[in-house]
Design a protein around this motif. Structure first.
Motif, PDB file in Angstrom:
ATOM      1  N   TYR A 203       0.815  -1.220   0.000  1.00 40.03           N
ATOM      2  CA  TYR A 203       0.000   0.000   0.000  1.00 40.03           C
ATOM      3  C   TYR A 203       0.850   1.273   0.000  1.00 40.03           C
ATOM      4  CZ  TYR A 203      -3.978  -2.999   1.069  1.00 40.03           C
ATOM      5  OH  TYR A 203      -4.955  -3.973   1.021  1.00 40.03           O
ATOM      6  N   ILE A 220      -5.523   0.761  -3.025  1.00 42.17           N
ATOM      7  CA  ILE A 220      -6.716   0.284  -2.328  1.00 42.17           C
ATOM      8  C   ILE A 220      -7.697  -0.340  -3.319  1.00 42.17           C
ATOM      9  CG2 ILE A 220      -8.733   0.981  -0.982  1.00 42.17           C
ATOM     10  CD1 ILE A 220      -6.959   3.248   0.182  1.00 42.17           C
ATOM     11  N   LEU A 221      -7.903   0.337  -4.451  1.00 34.62           N
ATOM     12  CA  LEU A 221      -8.835  -0.187  -5.453  1.00 34.62           C
ATOM     13  C   LEU A 221      -8.343  -1.508  -6.045  1.00 34.62           C
ATOM     14  CD1 LEU A 221      -9.765   3.156  -7.242  1.00 34.62           C
ATOM     15  CD2 LEU A 221     -11.252   1.779  -5.779  1.00 34.62           C
ATOM     16  N   LYS A 222      -7.032  -1.640  -6.133  1.00 38.25           N
ATOM     17  CA  LYS A 222      -6.457  -2.856  -6.708  1.00 38.25           C
ATOM     18  C   LYS A 222      -6.428  -4.007  -5.705  1.00 38.25           C
ATOM     19  CE  LYS A 222      -2.236  -4.608  -8.914  1.00 38.25           C
ATOM     20  NZ  LYS A 222      -0.863  -4.257  -9.377  1.00 38.25           N
ATOM     21  N   ARG A 223      -6.036  -3.707  -4.463  1.00 40.34           N
ATOM     22  CA  ARG A 223      -5.813  -4.750  -3.473  1.00 40.34           C
ATOM     23  C   ARG A 223      -6.967  -4.908  -2.486  1.00 40.34           C
ATOM     24  NH1 ARG A 223      -0.294  -5.941  -3.137  1.00 40.34           N
ATOM     25  NH2 ARG A 223      -0.606  -6.723  -1.018  1.00 40.34           N
ATOM     26  N   GLY A 224      -7.839  -3.903  -2.420  1.00 34.82           N
ATOM     27  CA  GLY A 224      -8.895  -3.920  -1.419  1.00 34.82           C
ATOM     28  C   GLY A 224      -8.425  -3.328  -0.105  1.00 34.82           C
ATOM     29  N   ARG A 225      -9.328  -3.265   0.855  1.00 40.18           N
ATOM     30  CA  ARG A 225      -8.995  -2.718   2.168  1.00 40.18           C
ATOM     31  C   ARG A 225      -8.020  -3.637   2.898  1.00 40.18           C
ATOM     32  NH1 ARG A 225     -14.631  -2.530   1.674  1.00 40.18           N
ATOM     33  NH2 ARG A 225     -15.623  -0.474   1.924  1.00 40.18           N
ATOM     34  N   SER A 226      -7.239  -3.020   3.764  1.00 35.86           N
ATOM     35  CA  SER A 226      -6.441  -3.803   4.715  1.00 35.86           C
ATOM     36  C   SER A 226      -7.073  -3.661   6.093  1.00 35.86           C
ATOM     37  CB  SER A 226      -4.994  -3.284   4.758  1.00 35.86           C
ATOM     38  OG  SER A 226      -4.936  -2.054   5.486  1.00 35.86           O
ATOM     39  N   HIS A 229      -7.071   0.000   7.406  1.00 37.68           N
ATOM     40  CA  HIS A 229      -7.763   1.076   6.707  1.00 37.68           C
ATOM     41  C   HIS A 229      -9.039   1.455   7.467  1.00 37.68           C
ATOM     42  CE1 HIS A 229      -5.276   0.264   3.048  1.00 37.68           C
ATOM     43  NE2 HIS A 229      -5.450   1.574   2.934  1.00 37.68           N
ATOM     44  N   ASP A 231     -12.616   2.124   7.281  1.00 41.18           N
ATOM     45  CA  ASP A 231     -13.709   1.852   6.349  1.00 41.18           C
ATOM     46  C   ASP A 231     -14.576   3.077   6.096  1.00 41.18           C
ATOM     47  OD1 ASP A 231     -12.874  -0.708   6.037  1.00 41.18           O
ATOM     48  OD2 ASP A 231     -14.445  -1.638   7.243  1.00 41.18           O
ATOM     49  N   PHE A 238     -14.875   3.988  -2.842  1.00 40.83           N
ATOM     50  CA  PHE A 238     -15.473   2.809  -3.458  1.00 40.83           C
ATOM     51  C   PHE A 238     -16.796   3.125  -4.144  1.00 40.83           C
ATOM     52  CE2 PHE A 238     -12.592   0.566  -0.522  1.00 40.83           C
ATOM     53  CZ  PHE A 238     -12.022  -0.330  -1.413  1.00 40.83           C
TER      54      PHE A 238
END
Length: 252
Positions: A203, A220-226, A229, A231, A238
């Protein structure tokens, strides 16, 4: 007088009539990931007249106006001043879970309370408004009440905050003790984000420290939330329309 030297002059005026002055500031309030960190720095009239304050405090400024190397160098000097007992300082954090539970304002106040709790009131600055119960008549006659520290918080005054305080808009560029607190909060949080970069790679936390840079948003858009993060801070990201390949579609 240079703008930086005005910070000490401001505090010299604010500390009149009180035993100490406490500056409070935070870092990470607007980030998309990681905790929010607050710091509190207590200075005395003696410190503001000390050799370090007179000769070296002109290098202190709002942490955002300093380079990482400048911040780290000053933080090392603050640690030495603390070891010498010239200042008192502490930091507090509020986790991502706490940010999600009580919102960012509530979490910021929580971090500030934790920072203040570590230094206020130290025994040397305790409020004493009347002589001891068993004081002699001479001691009672000579008694001089002490006053508590004045607390200055960067920004507007906080509602429902347990410590009496004054808000100072743009305080990190006006008050020396607030600027010192801003540096401690920033350095502390940056170090925490460097550690999160090791446990949550990919990230770029070590580079952008969790703020919403273009690179961070794309990650974030590529890997998603960690797990670190926030929300509630990602909903708008998103919610933005994306094309068939998952890229955000921008409308001008």
């Amino acid at each position: 007088m240079s703008k930086r030297r005005q910070l000490r002059s401001y505090d010299l005026k604010q500390i009149q009539g009180v035993a100490g002055l406490i500056g409070v500031d935070e870092a990470g309030r607007g980030a998309l990931a990681g905790p929010v960190v607050a710091a509190a720095v207590l200075v005395s009239p003696e410190f503001l007249e000390s050799r370090w304050a007179v000769a070296k405090s002109g290098r202190v400024n709002d942490s955002k106006q300093l380079t990482p190397a400048e911040r780290e160098g000053l933080w090392a000097e603050f640690e030495e001043l603390m070891a010498q007992g010239q200042i008192h300082a502490n930091f507090g954090t509020a986790s991502v879970a706490e940010i999600e539970t009580v919102n960012i304002l509530g979490a910021t106040k929580l971090a500030m309370r934790r920072a203040l709790g570590g230094i206020y009131p130290p025994s040397a600055f305790e409020l004493k408004t009347e002589p001891d119960l068993f004081a002699s008549e001479e001691e009672k006659a000579a008694f001089q009440p002490t006053v508590s520290c004045r607390i200055l918080i960067d920004g507007l005054p906080l509602r429902h905050f347990p410590y009496p305080h004054e808000g100072v808009v743009s305080g990190d560029g006006r008050s020396l003790c607030i600027a010192m607190a801003s540096i401690i909060a920033k350095v502390t949080r940056d170090r925490l984000m460097d550690e999160l970069d090791k446990t949550h790679p990919g990230y770029g936390f070590a580079q952008h420290k969790g703020y919403g840079t273009e690179e961070h948003r794309e990650a974030i858009l590529k890997r998603g939330r960690s797990a670190v993060h926030r929300d509630s801070f990602l909903r708008k990201l998103f919610a933005q329309p994306r094309d068939l390949e998952g890229q955000m579609t921008l409308f001008g």
